[in-house]
Write a protein that holds these residues in place. Structure first.
Motif, PDB file in Angstrom:
ATOM      1  N   GLU A  32      28.791  30.528  40.922  1.00 14.22           N
ATOM      2  CA  GLU A  32      29.668  30.270  42.075  1.00 14.22           C
ATOM      3  C   GLU A  32      29.728  31.503  42.977  1.00 14.22           C
ATOM      4  O   GLU A  32      29.633  31.407  44.192  1.00 14.22           O
ATOM      5  CB  GLU A  32      31.086  29.933  41.614  1.00 14.22           C
ATOM      6  CG  GLU A  32      31.227  28.535  41.064  1.00 14.22           C
ATOM      7  CD  GLU A  32      32.648  28.197  40.629  1.00 14.22           C
ATOM      8  OE1 GLU A  32      33.465  29.131  40.456  1.00 14.22           O
ATOM      9  OE2 GLU A  32      32.932  27.006  40.449  1.00 14.22           O
ATOM     10  N   ASN A  33      29.882  32.651  42.344  1.00 14.19           N
ATOM     11  CA  ASN A  33      29.942  33.882  43.136  1.00 14.19           C
ATOM     12  C   ASN A  33      28.645  34.101  43.910  1.00 14.19           C
ATOM     13  O   ASN A  33      28.670  34.487  45.081  1.00 14.19           O
ATOM     14  CB  ASN A  33      30.198  35.096  42.234  1.00 14.19           C
ATOM     15  CG  ASN A  33      31.661  35.189  41.811  1.00 14.19           C
ATOM     16  OD1 ASN A  33      32.523  34.527  42.389  1.00 14.19           O
ATOM     17  ND2 ASN A  33      31.926  36.010  40.806  1.00 14.19           N
ATOM     18  N   SER A  34      27.517  33.852  43.256  1.00 20.43           N
ATOM     19  CA  SER A  34      26.238  34.051  43.931  1.00 20.43           C
ATOM     20  C   SER A  34      26.107  33.108  45.123  1.00 20.43           C
ATOM     21  O   SER A  34      25.654  33.496  46.199  1.00 20.43           O
ATOM     22  CB  SER A  34      25.071  33.795  42.968  1.00 20.43           C
ATOM     23  OG  SER A  34      25.115  34.727  41.910  1.00 20.43           O
ATOM     24  N   ALA A  76      41.374  40.406  42.580  1.00 22.75           N
ATOM     25  CA  ALA A  76      40.559  40.946  43.663  1.00 22.75           C
ATOM     26  C   ALA A  76      39.657  39.832  44.158  1.00 22.75           C
ATOM     27  O   ALA A  76      38.876  39.273  43.412  1.00 22.75           O
ATOM     28  CB  ALA A  76      39.726  42.109  43.140  1.00 22.75           C
ATOM     29  N   THR A  77      39.804  39.467  45.407  1.00 22.83           N
ATOM     30  CA  THR A  77      38.970  38.407  45.967  1.00 22.83           C
ATOM     31  C   THR A  77      38.776  38.636  47.452  1.00 22.83           C
ATOM     32  O   THR A  77      39.641  39.213  48.112  1.00 22.83           O
ATOM     33  CB  THR A  77      39.595  37.009  45.735  1.00 22.83           C
ATOM     34  OG1 THR A  77      38.723  36.038  46.312  1.00 22.83           O
ATOM     35  CG2 THR A  77      40.974  36.881  46.327  1.00 22.83           C
ATOM     36  N   SER A  78      37.638  38.195  47.929  1.00 22.40           N
ATOM     37  CA  SER A  78      37.426  38.254  49.370  1.00 22.40           C
ATOM     38  C   SER A  78      37.626  36.869  49.963  1.00 22.40           C
ATOM     39  O   SER A  78      37.343  36.634  51.108  1.00 22.40           O
ATOM     40  CB  SER A  78      36.008  38.752  49.638  1.00 22.40           C
ATOM     41  OG  SER A  78      35.090  37.944  48.932  1.00 22.40           O
ATOM     42  N   LYS A  79      38.108  35.931  49.123  1.00 18.16           N
ATOM     43  CA  LYS A  79      38.050  34.532  49.551  1.00 18.16           C
ATOM     44  C   LYS A  79      39.390  33.888  49.912  1.00 18.16           C
ATOM     45  O   LYS A  79      39.417  32.847  50.530  1.00 18.16           O
ATOM     46  CB  LYS A  79      37.350  33.710  48.465  1.00 18.16           C
ATOM     47  CG  LYS A  79      35.938  34.231  48.247  1.00 18.16           C
ATOM     48  CD  LYS A  79      35.307  33.739  46.979  1.00 18.16           C
ATOM     49  CE  LYS A  79      34.079  34.575  46.650  1.00 18.16           C
ATOM     50  NZ  LYS A  79      33.534  34.250  45.335  1.00 18.16           N
ATOM     51  N   ILE A  80      40.486  34.473  49.484  1.00 18.13           N
ATOM     52  CA  ILE A  80      41.789  33.914  49.865  1.00 18.13           C
ATOM     53  C   ILE A  80      42.626  35.037  50.453  1.00 18.13           C
ATOM     54  O   ILE A  80      42.709  36.116  49.883  1.00 18.13           O
ATOM     55  CB  ILE A  80      42.604  33.399  48.653  1.00 18.13           C
ATOM     56  CG1 ILE A  80      41.740  32.554  47.731  1.00 18.13           C
ATOM     57  CG2 ILE A  80      43.816  32.622  49.092  1.00 18.13           C
ATOM     58  CD1 ILE A  80      42.490  32.160  46.469  1.00 18.13           C
ATOM     59  N   ARG A  95      39.891  32.459  42.570  1.00 21.76           N
ATOM     60  CA  ARG A  95      41.034  32.959  41.839  1.00 21.76           C
ATOM     61  C   ARG A  95      41.075  34.473  41.811  1.00 21.76           C
ATOM     62  O   ARG A  95      42.084  35.058  41.467  1.00 21.76           O
ATOM     63  CB  ARG A  95      40.985  32.467  40.408  1.00 21.76           C
ATOM     64  CG  ARG A  95      41.341  31.049  40.315  1.00 21.76           C
ATOM     65  CD  ARG A  95      40.702  30.425  39.107  1.00 21.76           C
ATOM     66  NE  ARG A  95      40.820  28.990  39.240  1.00 21.76           N
ATOM     67  CZ  ARG A  95      41.864  28.301  38.799  1.00 21.76           C
ATOM     68  NH1 ARG A  95      42.825  28.909  38.164  1.00 21.76           N
ATOM     69  NH2 ARG A  95      41.937  27.020  38.992  1.00 21.76           N
ATOM     70  N   GLY A  96      39.954  35.065  42.127  1.00 26.70           N
ATOM     71  CA  GLY A  96      39.912  36.514  42.101  1.00 26.70           C
ATOM     72  C   GLY A  96      40.166  37.051  40.715  1.00 26.70           C
ATOM     73  O   GLY A  96      40.734  38.127  40.541  1.00 26.70           O
ATOM     74  N   GLU A  97      39.779  36.299  39.693  1.00 27.22           N
ATOM     75  CA  GLU A  97      40.014  36.839  38.360  1.00 27.22           C
ATOM     76  C   GLU A  97      38.819  36.712  37.434  1.00 27.22           C
ATOM     77  O   GLU A  97      38.860  37.197  36.315  1.00 27.22           O
ATOM     78  CB  GLU A  97      41.253  36.220  37.721  1.00 27.22           C
ATOM     79  CG  GLU A  97      41.260  34.714  37.703  1.00 27.22           C
ATOM     80  CD  GLU A  97      42.597  34.134  37.256  1.00 27.22           C
ATOM     81  OE1 GLU A  97      43.576  34.890  37.147  1.00 27.22           O
ATOM     82  OE2 GLU A  97      42.638  32.924  37.020  1.00 27.22           O
ATOM     83  N   ALA A  98      37.742  36.092  37.897  1.00 28.05           N
ATOM     84  CA  ALA A  98      36.623  35.868  36.992  1.00 28.05           C
ATOM     85  C   ALA A  98      36.029  37.194  36.515  1.00 28.05           C
ATOM     86  O   ALA A  98      35.927  37.434  35.310  1.00 28.05           O
ATOM     87  CB  ALA A  98      35.553  35.025  37.666  1.00 28.05           C
ATOM     88  N   LEU A  99      35.647  38.041  37.446  1.00 32.78           N
ATOM     89  CA  LEU A  99      34.993  39.278  37.030  1.00 32.78           C
ATOM     90  C   LEU A  99      35.936  40.149  36.202  1.00 32.78           C
ATOM     91  O   LEU A  99      35.528  40.774  35.234  1.00 32.78           O
ATOM     92  CB  LEU A  99      34.461  40.044  38.247  1.00 32.78           C
ATOM     93  CG  LEU A  99      33.333  39.333  39.014  1.00 32.78           C
ATOM     94  CD1 LEU A  99      32.757  40.246  40.089  1.00 32.78           C
ATOM     95  CD2 LEU A  99      32.224  38.864  38.077  1.00 32.78           C
ATOM     96  N   ALA A 100      37.217  40.167  36.593  1.00 29.92           N
ATOM     97  CA  ALA A 100      38.189  40.946  35.819  1.00 29.92           C
ATOM     98  C   ALA A 100      38.242  40.418  34.382  1.00 29.92           C
ATOM     99  O   ALA A 100      38.168  41.192  33.418  1.00 29.92           O
ATOM    100  CB  ALA A 100      39.565  40.857  36.467  1.00 29.92           C
TER     101      ALA A 100
HETATM  102  P1  ADP Z   1      36.616  35.221  43.308  1.00 30.20           P
HETATM  103  O1  ADP Z   1      35.241  34.693  43.269  1.00 30.20           O
HETATM  104  O2  ADP Z   1      37.625  34.253  42.921  1.00 30.20           O
HETATM  105  O3  ADP Z   1      36.935  35.897  44.594  1.00 30.20           O
HETATM  106  P2  ADP Z   1      35.650  36.967  41.269  1.00 30.20           P
HETATM  107  O4  ADP Z   1      36.328  37.796  40.237  1.00 30.20           O
HETATM  108  O5  ADP Z   1      34.719  35.917  40.817  1.00 30.20           O
HETATM  109  O6  ADP Z   1      36.761  36.319  42.177  1.00 30.20           O
HETATM  110  O7  ADP Z   1      34.909  37.901  42.264  1.00 30.20           O
HETATM  111  C1  ADP Z   1      35.635  38.902  42.960  1.00 30.20           C
HETATM  112  C2  ADP Z   1      34.945  39.256  44.256  1.00 30.20           C
HETATM  113  O8  ADP Z   1      33.737  39.936  43.974  1.00 30.20           O
HETATM  114  C3  ADP Z   1      34.538  38.077  45.105  1.00 30.20           C
HETATM  115  O9  ADP Z   1      35.583  37.656  45.952  1.00 30.20           O
HETATM  116  C4  ADP Z   1      33.362  38.644  45.904  1.00 30.20           C
HETATM  117  O10 ADP Z   1      33.829  39.316  47.037  1.00 30.20           O
HETATM  118  C5  ADP Z   1      32.774  39.675  44.961  1.00 30.20           C
HETATM  119  N1  ADP Z   1      31.569  39.153  44.279  1.00 30.20           N
HETATM  120  C6  ADP Z   1      31.505  38.669  43.029  1.00 30.20           C
HETATM  121  N2  ADP Z   1      30.251  38.290  42.696  1.00 30.20           N
HETATM  122  C7  ADP Z   1      29.490  38.536  43.774  1.00 30.20           C
HETATM  123  C8  ADP Z   1      28.088  38.364  44.083  1.00 30.20           C
HETATM  124  N3  ADP Z   1      27.233  37.829  43.202  1.00 30.20           N
HETATM  125  N4  ADP Z   1      27.655  38.754  45.309  1.00 30.20           N
HETATM  126  C9  ADP Z   1      28.521  39.285  46.203  1.00 30.20           C
HETATM  127  N5  ADP Z   1      29.831  39.465  45.968  1.00 30.20           N
HETATM  128  C10 ADP Z   1      30.327  39.101  44.794  1.00 30.20           C
END
Ligand code: ADP
Ligand code: MG
Length: 593
Positions: A32-34, A76-80, A95-100
């Motif tokens: 999804e992030n990609s 942390a998110t760039s989406k909301i 949700r800004g929580e997947a990577l965390a």
């Molecule tokens: P979310 O996707 O809900 O915003 P994530 O924890 O999945 O939260 O990701 C945090 C942020 O990291 C994303 O909002 C995005 O800005 C950045 N990010 C994550 N994966 C990628 C990626 N593959 N390429 C570019 N930016 C990414």
């Protein structure tokens, strides 16, 4: 893309729930992030079903060094940016929580580069701690490498299934993203071997051919819309029905969802328009495009289920789309045939009723939809009711000896009208016979569960890799049930023995019934009896008098007598209903006597 940390009042409103449940959920979040980062190439590498390694590499936008550092923080998110965004989401992750979450429970490495910098940023985190940030070199895009998932939480690790099961879930995720994004190329490696390779293409149809070459000839395009919703995609021709539901994909605004009711709507449409066999399921890939305001994607923590503000409308749209498509296909098939082939050629289209539907059919479908959308019976309750009725209970009550039923007539080749001392019964002849057969088979099986039938010539069937791994995983349990199988190759299974009680059954059907069962249940949890019961239900159905079979009054009486000898003759409302009853007392009241 710039990243901001969500204020807590928003994060609290985001449905709580585990983001990472198993390797497949990690894969889902990362893909999804990609996609959100506009990647057009995504490569996924999996080792040990994702337990030791999940690596996702994309050619998307990448992150600046500052964003790379922030992206692993909670919220942390760039989406909301504000709460309204939650209700009009077009991006996937939100949700800004997947990577965390992922980096807290694994050995995590991120390498990312934007196109305007000539160096990449590398972040390494071990179980959420000792974060290391370095500069490195890499192509534009992002690589995320997750090793030893859940090594910090051994309890979670234990909960994971076998390598094959975890891999299969990952494969499913990949396929659903690939279907929703034909213009993106996907490559999936399993333990260093490239197993799925889907080059970017322009159409969904091409993508379907890449993923399901076996079904290439069976796809029928579908398109239907109402005021605010557009439905499109492909459905299988009725002849290509499957005995499992693995190939049913539904997307809402590009997001893969699972909705039992909507899947049911599709199948029901097949039943209505072409009478697909009871044990078969259509293959479909359907996309619902609607105003995001009409759906709530936050119902399910992993975003698989969603809530529609107008579920009945979506349901109806799906039904009418599928019915129309199948009818059109059937009539084009008929007209093709009439111009080219001899009228004596065996008809392949016996699946299709003549269109337009007869008055009776129309009535039946009206009744169905009236029932469905009646204000007195909610959607939900209708399905619950159907689900509950499907199962034939095992615990049997005592046989009733004193009851006597007299057959009076067969009605419409479907029902048996009968009389007892207490009132009048109307039996569904098929359900009645099925129940009686099932009871007998079940008793027989219970009295000699280990009787085996060795197949004189062991039979080999070719299956998908998915199906093979499912059988492989349950090989031992199946053997204990009397189904002895082996695997001559990666894509074939050989059946050597079956339980004696299933002798004479179509082996392929047995195999598919097993697959379907295993797909939805875990034998170790439900017990082998439950699975045997499914196989016997199938057998009892196949041999039973059908809806529409003409029988004599003597045969009807025999059916009733046999039925009364079974333990179920107390006419319990459990299981599939097989009769309706009017007591003479009630009838008297009705007629004011
Ligand atoms: P979310 O996707 O809900 O915003 P994530 O924890 O999945 O939260 O990701 C945090 C942020 O990291 C994303 O909002 C995005 O800005 C950045 N990010 C994550 N994966 C990628 C990626 N593959 N390429 C570019 N930016 C990414
Ligand atoms: Mg995300």
């Amino acid at each position: 893309m710039t990243i901001s940390v969500l204020p807590s009042h928003i994060s609290d409103q985001i449905a709580a729930g585990e983001v990472v449940e198993r390797p497949a959920s990690v894969v889902k979040e990362l893909i999804e992030n990609s996609l959100d980062a506009q990647a057009t190439h995504i490569e996924i590498k999996i080792q040990d079903g994702g337990k030791t390694l999940i690596e996702i590499r994309d050619n998307g936008s990448g992150m600046s060094p500052e964003d790379a550092e922030k992206c692993v923080l909670r919220h942390a998110t760039s989406k909301i940016k504000n709460i309204d965004d939650l209700f009009s989401i077009y991006s996937f992750g939100f949700r800004g929580e997947a990577l965390a979450a992922i980096s807290a429970v694994s050995r995590f490495q991120l390498i990312t580069k934007t196109k305007d910098l000539n160096y990449a940023t590398q972040i390494t985190i071990q179980g959420g701690e000792s974060k290391k940030i370095e500069q490195t070199s890499s192509n534009t895009g992002t690589i995320i490498r997750i090793q030893d998932l859940f090594y910090t939480t051994p309890a979670r690790l234990q909960y994971l299934k076998t390598e094959e099961t975890e891999y299969r879930q990952i494969l499913k995720e990949c396929i659903s993203f690939a279907l929703a994004h034909p213009d993106v190329s996907f490559k999936l490696f399993k333990n260093e071997t490239l197993t799925q390779d889907y080059p970017a293409t322009k159409t969904l149809e091409n993508r379907l051919h890449q993923i399901f070459p076996k079904f290439s000839r069976d796809f029928i395009p579908l398109e239907e819309k109402n005021r605010e919703t557009h439905l499109s995609g492909f459905i299988s021709s009725p002849e290509a029905g499957q005995s499992h539901k693995n190939h049913q994909y539904l997307f809402v605004n590009g997001r893969h969802i699972y909705d039992y009711r909507l899947n049911f709507a599709v199948r029901e449409a097949y039943v209505k328009s072409c009478g697909i066999e009871k044990h078969l399921h259509p293959f479909f890939v359907l996309f619902i495009q609607t105003d995001p305001i009409l759906v709530d994607v936050n119902v399910h923590p992993r975003k698989l289920e969603i809530k529609f503000s107008e579920p009945a409308e979506i349901f109806q749209l799906i039904q009418s789309g599928v019915i129309k498509t199948l009818r059109e296909k059937s009539s084009s098939f008929l007209s093709d045939r009439s111009s080219t082939s001899s009228p004596y050629a065996p008809s392949k289209n016996s699946f299709f009723p003549p269109s337009p539907p007869s008055v009776k059919e129309k009535k039946a479908s009206q009744n169905f939809s009236q029932k469905l959308f009646s204000p007195f019976q909610s959607f939900q309750s209708l399905y619950q009711e159907r689900e509950e009725k499907k199962e034939i209970p095992l615990s049997s009550p005592e046989p009733s000896t004193e009851k006597k039923l007299t057959a009076l007539a067969q009605i419409d080749k479907k029902y048996i009208l009968a009389e007892s001392e207490e009132g009048i019964f109307l039996f569904d002849q098929h359900a009645l016979h099925e129940r009686e057969r099932f009871e007998k088979l079940w008793e027989k099986y219970k009295s000699q569960p280990h009787h085996l039938q060795n197949l004189l010539t062991p039979q080999v069937f070719s299956l998908t890799e998915d199906e093979i791994s499912l059988l492989y995983e349950h090989q031992k349990a199946l053997k204990e049930m009397g189904i002895d199988i082996s695997f001559p190759s990666d894509t074939s299974v050989e059946i050597k023995t079956i339980p004696a009680i299933l002798t004479g059954q179509d082996l392929e059907k047995i195999l598919f019934e097993c697959l379907q069962y295993l797909e939805n249940h875990h034998i170790s949890e439900t017990g082998q009896d439950q699975m045997m019961r499914k196989l016997l239900e199938y057998k009892s159905c196949r041999g039973a008098i059908m809806y529409g079979d003409k029988i004599s009054l003597e045969e009807a009486q025999k059916l009733l007598d046999d039925f009364l000898l079974t333990k179920w003759s107390h006419l319990c409302p459990h299981g599939r209903p097989n009769h309706v009853f009017w007591s003479f007392e009630d009838l008297d009241k009705k007629f004011h006597r």
